[in-house]
Design a protein around this motif. Structure first.
Motif, PDB file in Angstrom:
ATOM      1  N   ALA A 265      28.789  32.435 -14.207  1.00 24.92           N
ATOM      2  CA  ALA A 265      29.219  33.022 -12.314  1.00 24.92           C
ATOM      3  C   ALA A 265      30.942  33.590 -12.618  1.00 24.92           C
ATOM      4  CB  ALA A 265      29.776  31.473 -12.378  1.00 24.92           C
ATOM      5  N   GLY A 266      29.562  34.246 -11.645  1.00 20.75           N
ATOM      6  CA  GLY A 266      31.147  35.984 -11.515  1.00 20.75           C
ATOM      7  C   GLY A 266      30.497  37.182 -11.926  1.00 20.75           C
ATOM      8  N   LEU A 267      29.762  36.772 -12.886  1.00 16.83           N
ATOM      9  CA  LEU A 267      29.777  38.405 -13.627  1.00 16.83           C
ATOM     10  C   LEU A 267      28.267  39.482 -12.346  1.00 16.83           C
ATOM     11  CD1 LEU A 267      29.507  37.487 -17.718  1.00 16.83           C
ATOM     12  CD2 LEU A 267      30.974  37.988 -15.663  1.00 16.83           C
ATOM     13  N   TRP A 268      28.221  39.757 -12.977  1.00 17.45           N
ATOM     14  CA  TRP A 268      27.385  41.250 -12.214  1.00 17.45           C
ATOM     15  C   TRP A 268      26.351  41.521 -12.791  1.00 17.45           C
ATOM     16  CZ3 TRP A 268      28.228  42.303  -6.989  1.00 17.45           C
ATOM     17  CH2 TRP A 268      29.396  42.191  -6.053  1.00 17.45           C
ATOM     18  N   GLU A 269      24.807  41.413 -12.524  1.00 10.95           N
ATOM     19  CA  GLU A 269      23.576  41.298 -13.116  1.00 10.95           C
ATOM     20  C   GLU A 269      22.255  42.552 -12.134  1.00 10.95           C
ATOM     21  OE1 GLU A 269      22.144  37.566 -13.575  1.00 10.95           O
ATOM     22  OE2 GLU A 269      21.711  36.884 -11.463  1.00 10.95           O
ATOM     23  N   PHE A 270      21.971  42.538 -12.863  1.00 12.49           N
ATOM     24  CA  PHE A 270      20.763  43.537 -11.877  1.00 12.49           C
ATOM     25  C   PHE A 270      19.774  41.814 -11.604  1.00 12.49           C
ATOM     26  CE2 PHE A 270      22.172  46.909 -15.109  1.00 12.49           C
ATOM     27  CZ  PHE A 270      22.103  47.459 -14.212  1.00 12.49           C
ATOM     28  N   PRO A 271      19.259  42.400 -10.753  1.00 10.18           N
ATOM     29  CA  PRO A 271      18.748  41.084 -10.230  1.00 10.18           C
ATOM     30  C   PRO A 271      17.111  40.755 -10.805  1.00 10.18           C
ATOM     31  CG  PRO A 271      18.893  42.895  -8.346  1.00 10.18           C
ATOM     32  CD  PRO A 271      19.477  43.427  -9.668  1.00 10.18           C
ATOM     33  N   GLY A 272      17.046  39.970 -10.940  1.00 10.40           N
ATOM     34  CA  GLY A 272      15.284  39.518 -11.969  1.00 10.40           C
ATOM     35  C   GLY A 272      15.081  38.154 -11.756  1.00 10.40           C
ATOM     36  N   GLY A 273      14.623  37.548 -12.574  1.00  5.18           N
ATOM     37  CA  GLY A 273      14.459  36.559 -13.393  1.00  5.18           C
ATOM     38  C   GLY A 273      13.843  36.186 -14.784  1.00  5.18           C
ATOM     39  N   LYS A 274      13.705  35.015 -14.839  1.00  5.97           N
ATOM     40  CA  LYS A 274      12.760  34.583 -15.953  1.00  5.97           C
ATOM     41  C   LYS A 274      11.116  34.669 -15.713  1.00  5.97           C
ATOM     42  CE  LYS A 274      12.076  30.089 -19.457  1.00  5.97           C
ATOM     43  NZ  LYS A 274      12.857  28.698 -19.510  1.00  5.97           N
ATOM     44  N   VAL A 275      10.783  34.419 -16.736  1.00  2.81           N
ATOM     45  CA  VAL A 275       9.151  35.501 -16.392  1.00  2.81           C
ATOM     46  C   VAL A 275       8.212  33.224 -17.034  1.00  2.81           C
ATOM     47  CG1 VAL A 275       6.577  36.176 -17.420  1.00  2.81           C
ATOM     48  CG2 VAL A 275       9.075  37.495 -17.404  1.00  2.81           C
ATOM     49  N   GLU A 276       7.153  32.886 -15.720  1.00  2.00           N
ATOM     50  CA  GLU A 276       6.868  31.722 -16.391  1.00  2.00           C
ATOM     51  C   GLU A 276       5.635  31.783 -17.068  1.00  2.00           C
ATOM     52  OE1 GLU A 276       8.878  28.989 -14.974  1.00  2.00           O
ATOM     53  OE2 GLU A 276      10.008  30.206 -13.681  1.00  2.00           O
ATOM     54  N   SER A 277       5.180  30.629 -18.471  1.00  2.89           N
ATOM     55  CA  SER A 277       4.700  30.822 -18.902  1.00  2.89           C
ATOM     56  C   SER A 277       2.326  31.493 -17.624  1.00  2.89           C
ATOM     57  CB  SER A 277       3.876  29.466 -19.273  1.00  2.89           C
ATOM     58  OG  SER A 277       2.916  29.200 -20.016  1.00  2.89           O
ATOM     59  N   GLY A 278       2.709  32.065 -18.445  1.00  2.00           N
ATOM     60  CA  GLY A 278       1.305  32.522 -17.928  1.00  2.00           C
ATOM     61  C   GLY A 278       1.074  33.820 -17.258  1.00  2.00           C
ATOM     62  N   GLU A 279       2.656  34.174 -17.157  1.00  2.00           N
ATOM     63  CA  GLU A 279       3.175  35.366 -15.911  1.00  2.00           C
ATOM     64  C   GLU A 279       3.172  36.243 -16.329  1.00  2.00           C
ATOM     65  OE1 GLU A 279       5.630  34.457 -11.607  1.00  2.00           O
ATOM     66  OE2 GLU A 279       6.952  34.273 -13.490  1.00  2.00           O
ATOM     67  N   ARG A 280       2.774  37.467 -15.410  1.00  4.79           N
ATOM     68  CA  ARG A 280       3.125  39.318 -16.527  1.00  4.79           C
ATOM     69  C   ARG A 280       4.190  39.393 -15.658  1.00  4.79           C
ATOM     70  NH1 ARG A 280       0.844  42.991 -14.372  1.00  4.79           N
ATOM     71  NH2 ARG A 280       0.196  41.368 -11.483  1.00  4.79           N
ATOM     72  N   PRO A 281       5.011  39.737 -16.420  1.00  4.61           N
ATOM     73  CA  PRO A 281       6.316  40.006 -15.727  1.00  4.61           C
ATOM     74  C   PRO A 281       6.813  41.141 -14.474  1.00  4.61           C
ATOM     75  CG  PRO A 281       5.692  41.147 -18.197  1.00  4.61           C
ATOM     76  CD  PRO A 281       4.819  40.353 -17.557  1.00  4.61           C
ATOM     77  N   GLU A 282       5.457  41.509 -14.174  1.00  7.44           N
ATOM     78  CA  GLU A 282       5.835  42.663 -12.675  1.00  7.44           C
ATOM     79  C   GLU A 282       5.366  41.117 -12.123  1.00  7.44           C
ATOM     80  OE1 GLU A 282       4.525  45.505 -16.176  1.00  7.44           O
ATOM     81  OE2 GLU A 282       3.606  43.740 -15.441  1.00  7.44           O
ATOM     82  N   ALA A 283       4.468  40.766 -11.913  1.00  9.49           N
ATOM     83  CA  ALA A 283       4.549  39.771 -11.432  1.00  9.49           C
ATOM     84  C   ALA A 283       5.851  38.719 -11.051  1.00  9.49           C
ATOM     85  CB  ALA A 283       3.119  38.684 -11.314  1.00  9.49           C
ATOM     86  N   ALA A 284       6.351  38.697 -11.759  1.00 10.99           N
ATOM     87  CA  ALA A 284       8.012  37.738 -12.024  1.00 10.99           C
ATOM     88  C   ALA A 284       8.084  38.160 -11.374  1.00 10.99           C
ATOM     89  CB  ALA A 284       7.924  37.737 -13.568  1.00 10.99           C
ATOM     90  N   LEU A 285       8.455  39.632 -11.539  1.00  5.77           N
ATOM     91  CA  LEU A 285       9.225  40.702 -10.888  1.00  5.77           C
ATOM     92  C   LEU A 285       9.645  40.193  -9.768  1.00  5.77           C
ATOM     93  CD1 LEU A 285      12.222  41.908 -11.193  1.00  5.77           C
ATOM     94  CD2 LEU A 285      10.771  43.796 -11.841  1.00  5.77           C
ATOM     95  N   ILE A 286       8.396  40.492  -9.088  1.00  4.10           N
ATOM     96  CA  ILE A 286       7.514  40.530  -7.225  1.00  4.10           C
ATOM     97  C   ILE A 286       8.136  39.360  -6.900  1.00  4.10           C
ATOM     98  CG2 ILE A 286       5.643  40.732  -6.103  1.00  4.10           C
ATOM     99  CD1 ILE A 286       4.566  42.403  -7.816  1.00  4.10           C
ATOM    100  N   ARG A 287       7.893  37.797  -7.095  1.00  2.00           N
ATOM    101  CA  ARG A 287       7.978  36.474  -6.958  1.00  2.00           C
ATOM    102  C   ARG A 287       9.389  36.631  -7.001  1.00  2.00           C
ATOM    103  NH1 ARG A 287       9.829  33.310  -9.836  1.00  2.00           N
ATOM    104  NH2 ARG A 287       8.537  33.569 -12.020  1.00  2.00           N
TER     105      ARG A 287
END
Length: 145
Positions: free
Chosen positions: A43-65
């Motif tokens: 908490a409090g640290l700065w990051e690049f937006p994004g998140g976890k890739v769910e099982s069976g999800e392509r990285p690009e689709a995860a990022l769009i979501r």
């Protein structure tokens, strides 16, 4: 009889977690970073937006979501350019994080899941404390954007 301590797990023993992130770059060449909310790990640290890739999800689709959920913007997959990646061993998992560049999206960026957002020139990104996996990406952005 003395007790033998178990060896610390090596990074190869840790579960692998795939997380995607994006460097949104505006028309002025600034990069969006987001402050992790209170109550979450790092908490409090700065990051690049994004998140976890769910099982069976392509990285690009995860990022769009994730960008839709976190920032309220829509991104076309063709606007996501693979850039660089981070590989970092935390205490309980190993993180693999591809970072994409994106210069085009629709909608207005809004902090839906973060405490704050900041548009920052790449040369100033190192002024913001970041998680260990994000920090090494700053040099790439500073040198190549």
């Amino acid at each position: 009889m003395s007790e033998i301590a178990a060896p610390a797990p090596s990074s190869s023993d840790l579960p692998m977690v795939l997380v995607v992130a994006v460097a949104l770059v505006d028309v002025d060449g600034r990069v969006l970073i987001a402050q992790r909310p209170q109550g979450k790990q790092l908490a409090g640290l700065w990051e690049f937006p994004g998140g976890k890739v769910e099982s069976g999800e392509r990285p690009e689709a995860a990022l769009i979501r994730e960008l839709r959920e976190e920032l309220g913007i829509e991104v076309n997959e063709a606007c996501l350019a693979p850039f660089v990646f981070a590989s970092h061993a935390y205490d309980s998992f190993h993180l693999l994080m591809p970072l994409y560049l994106c210069r085009r999206w629709s909608g207005t960026v809004v902090a839906r899941e973060h405490d704050a957002l900041a548009w920052v020139k790449p040369s100033r990104l190192s002024d913001y404390p970041m998680p260990p996996a994000d920090a090494p990406l700053v040099a790439w952005l500073r040198d190549l954007i």
